[in-house]
Design an enzyme around this catalytic site. Structure first.
Site, PDB file in Angstrom:
ATOM      1  N   ASP A   1       0.869  -1.178   0.000  1.00 21.03           N
ATOM      2  CA  ASP A   1       0.000   0.000   0.000  1.00 21.03           C
ATOM      3  C   ASP A   1       0.909   1.233   0.000  1.00 21.03           C
ATOM      4  OD1 ASP A   1      -2.383   1.600   0.308  1.00 21.03           O
ATOM      5  OD2 ASP A   1      -1.921   1.814   2.435  1.00 21.03           O
ATOM      6  N   SER A   2       0.310   2.388  -0.242  1.00 16.12           N
ATOM      7  CA  SER A   2       1.082   3.633  -0.153  1.00 16.12           C
ATOM      8  C   SER A   2       1.555   3.881   1.277  1.00 16.12           C
ATOM      9  CB  SER A   2       0.208   4.802  -0.579  1.00 16.12           C
ATOM     10  OG  SER A   2      -0.876   4.929   0.319  1.00 16.12           O
TER      11      SER A   2
ATOM     12  N   TYR B   1      -0.629   8.424  -2.255  1.00 13.50           N
ATOM     13  CA  TYR B   1      -0.653   8.168  -3.699  1.00 13.50           C
ATOM     14  C   TYR B   1      -1.805   8.949  -4.372  1.00 13.50           C
ATOM     15  CZ  TYR B   1       2.415   3.934  -3.814  1.00 13.50           C
ATOM     16  OH  TYR B   1       3.454   3.051  -3.772  1.00 13.50           O
ATOM     17  N   GLY B   2      -2.794   9.347  -3.559  1.00 12.78           N
ATOM     18  CA  GLY B   2      -4.081   9.851  -4.061  1.00 12.78           C
ATOM     19  C   GLY B   2      -4.030  10.856  -5.199  1.00 12.78           C
TER      20      GLY B   2
ATOM     21  N   CYS C   1      -4.463  -1.353  -2.000  1.00 15.26           N
ATOM     22  CA  CYS C   1      -4.594   0.093  -2.182  1.00 15.26           C
ATOM     23  C   CYS C   1      -5.508   0.299  -3.387  1.00 15.26           C
ATOM     24  CB  CYS C   1      -3.205   0.671  -2.454  1.00 15.26           C
ATOM     25  SG  CYS C   1      -3.211   2.421  -2.891  1.00 15.26           S
TER      26      CYS C   1
ATOM     27  N   THR D   1      -6.138   3.057  -4.953  1.00 11.45           N
ATOM     28  CA  THR D   1      -5.533   3.977  -5.910  1.00 11.45           C
ATOM     29  C   THR D   1      -4.523   3.243  -6.789  1.00 11.45           C
ATOM     30  OG1 THR D   1      -5.718   5.612  -4.133  1.00 11.45           O
ATOM     31  CG2 THR D   1      -4.450   6.250  -6.078  1.00 11.45           C
TER      32      THR D   1
ATOM     33  N   GLU E   1      -1.982   7.861   8.913  1.00 14.79           N
ATOM     34  CA  GLU E   1      -0.511   7.754   8.957  1.00 14.79           C
ATOM     35  C   GLU E   1       0.057   8.406  10.223  1.00 14.79           C
ATOM     36  OE1 GLU E   1       1.588   6.003   6.902  1.00 14.79           O
ATOM     37  OE2 GLU E   1      -0.236   5.240   5.962  1.00 14.79           O
TER      38      GLU E   1
ATOM     39  N   CYS F   1     -10.967   3.423   0.043  1.00 13.39           N
ATOM     40  CA  CYS F   1      -9.525   3.589   0.269  1.00 13.39           C
ATOM     41  C   CYS F   1      -9.203   2.754   1.494  1.00 13.39           C
ATOM     42  CB  CYS F   1      -9.197   5.062   0.525  1.00 13.39           C
ATOM     43  SG  CYS F   1      -7.522   5.329   1.184  1.00 13.39           S
TER      44      CYS F   1
ATOM     45  N   HIS G   1      -7.091   2.972   3.776  1.00 16.58           N
ATOM     46  CA  HIS G   1      -6.812   3.661   5.044  1.00 16.58           C
ATOM     47  C   HIS G   1      -8.101   3.903   5.837  1.00 16.58           C
ATOM     48  CE1 HIS G   1      -2.859   4.630   3.306  1.00 16.58           C
ATOM     49  NE2 HIS G   1      -2.483   5.048   4.490  1.00 16.58           N
TER      50      HIS G   1
HETATM   51  N1  DGL Z   1      -4.692   3.326   0.845  1.00 14.33           N
HETATM   52  C1  DGL Z   1      -4.795   3.889  -0.421  1.00 14.33           C
HETATM   53  C2  DGL Z   1      -6.023   3.546  -1.191  1.00 14.33           C
HETATM   54  O1  DGL Z   1      -6.632   2.557  -0.911  1.00 14.33           O
HETATM   55  C3  DGL Z   1      -3.999   5.030  -0.858  1.00 14.33           C
HETATM   56  C4  DGL Z   1      -4.252   6.311  -0.177  1.00 14.33           C
HETATM   57  C5  DGL Z   1      -3.268   7.347  -0.633  1.00 14.33           C
HETATM   58  O2  DGL Z   1      -2.072   7.083  -0.532  1.00 14.33           O
HETATM   59  O3  DGL Z   1      -3.694   8.400  -1.093  1.00 14.33           O
HETATM   60  O4  DGL Z   1      -6.402   4.239  -2.107  1.00 14.33           O
END
Ligand code: DGL
Length: 253
Positions: free
Chosen positions: A8-9, A40-41, A71, A73, A150, A182, A184
């Site tokens: 994941d990011s 990563y968004g 993830c 994204t 985070e 997402c 997170h």
């Molecule tokens: N956990 C991520 C997702 O599911 C990435 C969130 C991010 O880094 O912006 O999209």
């Protein structure tokens, strides 16, 4: 025993590992948090694909039998290309849970919380257009949610204020079902549920991803643990930045 690479990011993918551990408690897990590049968004699909390539290459060098792109994204940006480049490797990605949300809504309005990258990707748009039907879909970026997780700010007034700013437009539009798009965001579920009240249902796609992983292992004849003693957990965490957040969250999943 299977070896599974999960990336994941940042630490969001641990919400997916949590569900995988319910089904595969004693396999070997390699978790990579790319937190030096998180979030990563808003990054380009090209950049994210480059990071995925490098991380997946590292997993395969360590003997991974299957890879979970935990993830949304990165799944939207990269999984199709990863599958093309490594056709023999089972890749499991995150699916936007629009279908179960559309089937379950009583108000006829569903909300989707996700990153900007996910919401503009054709993977999400195609899923939405295929399954939403007559249901109205209201989308919002969970602004600041990834940073809260985070920073391990999972509760408290400041967290509630940040979460409310993205959640309230969905509630005002009448959404009774909200997709957490997402990985997170499930770590903020207690706050989301508190703000929305008990009548709103949040859908976390992680359990479906975990079931899909088991199906893929079976389809590729990769032996795995199945039900076993959870004390046999074998999880290695690596990160491109500091490793504190992932370690702390691992201790609570
Ligand atoms: N956990 C991520 C997702 O599911 C990435 C969130 C991010 O880094 O912006 O999209």
């Amino acid at each position: 025993m299977a070896t599974i690479g999960i990336m994941d990011s940042g630490s969001g993918g641990l919400s997916v590992l949590r569900e995988i551990l319910r089904l595969l408690p004693a396999d070997r897990f390699l978790y990579f948090s790319d937190n030096a590049n998180c979030p990563y968004g808003e990054k380009s699909a090209e950049f994210i694909l480059g990071r995925c390539r490098e991380i997946v290459g590292g997993f395969l060098a360590q003997g991974a039998d299957a890879i979970v792109i935990a993830c949304n994204t990165a799944t939207a940006a990269a999984i199709a290309e990863l599958r093309r480049e490594w056709p023999d490797v089972p890749f499991i990605g995150m699916e936007p849970a629009v279908k179960p949300a559309a089937l379950g809504t009583r108000s006829g309005v569903i909300g989707v919380l996700a990153t900007a990258g996910t919401l503009k990707a054709s993977k999400y748009l195609d899923t939405r257009d295929t399954y939403a039907g007559d249901v109205k879909v209201v989308e919002r970026v969970g602004r600041g949610f990834v940073e809260l997780v985070e920073n391990l700010q999972l509760e408290g007034p400041e967290t509630e204020a940040v979460v409310a700013a993205s959640l309230e437009p969905l509630l005002r539009a009448g959404a009774d079902t909200v997709v957490l798009g997402c990985t997170h965001y499930p770590f903020l579920l207690p706050v989301l549920q508190k703000l929305a009240g008990p009548s709103v249902r949040f859908i976390d796609p992680a359990p479906a991803a975990a079931r899909q992983l088991v199906r893929m292992l079976d389809a590729h004849n990769i032996a795995h643990s199945g039900p076993a003693d959870p004390s046999l957990r074998d999880i290695t965490i690596k990160s491109s930045g500091q490793s504190e957040t992932a370690r702390r969250l691992l201790s609570v999943i």
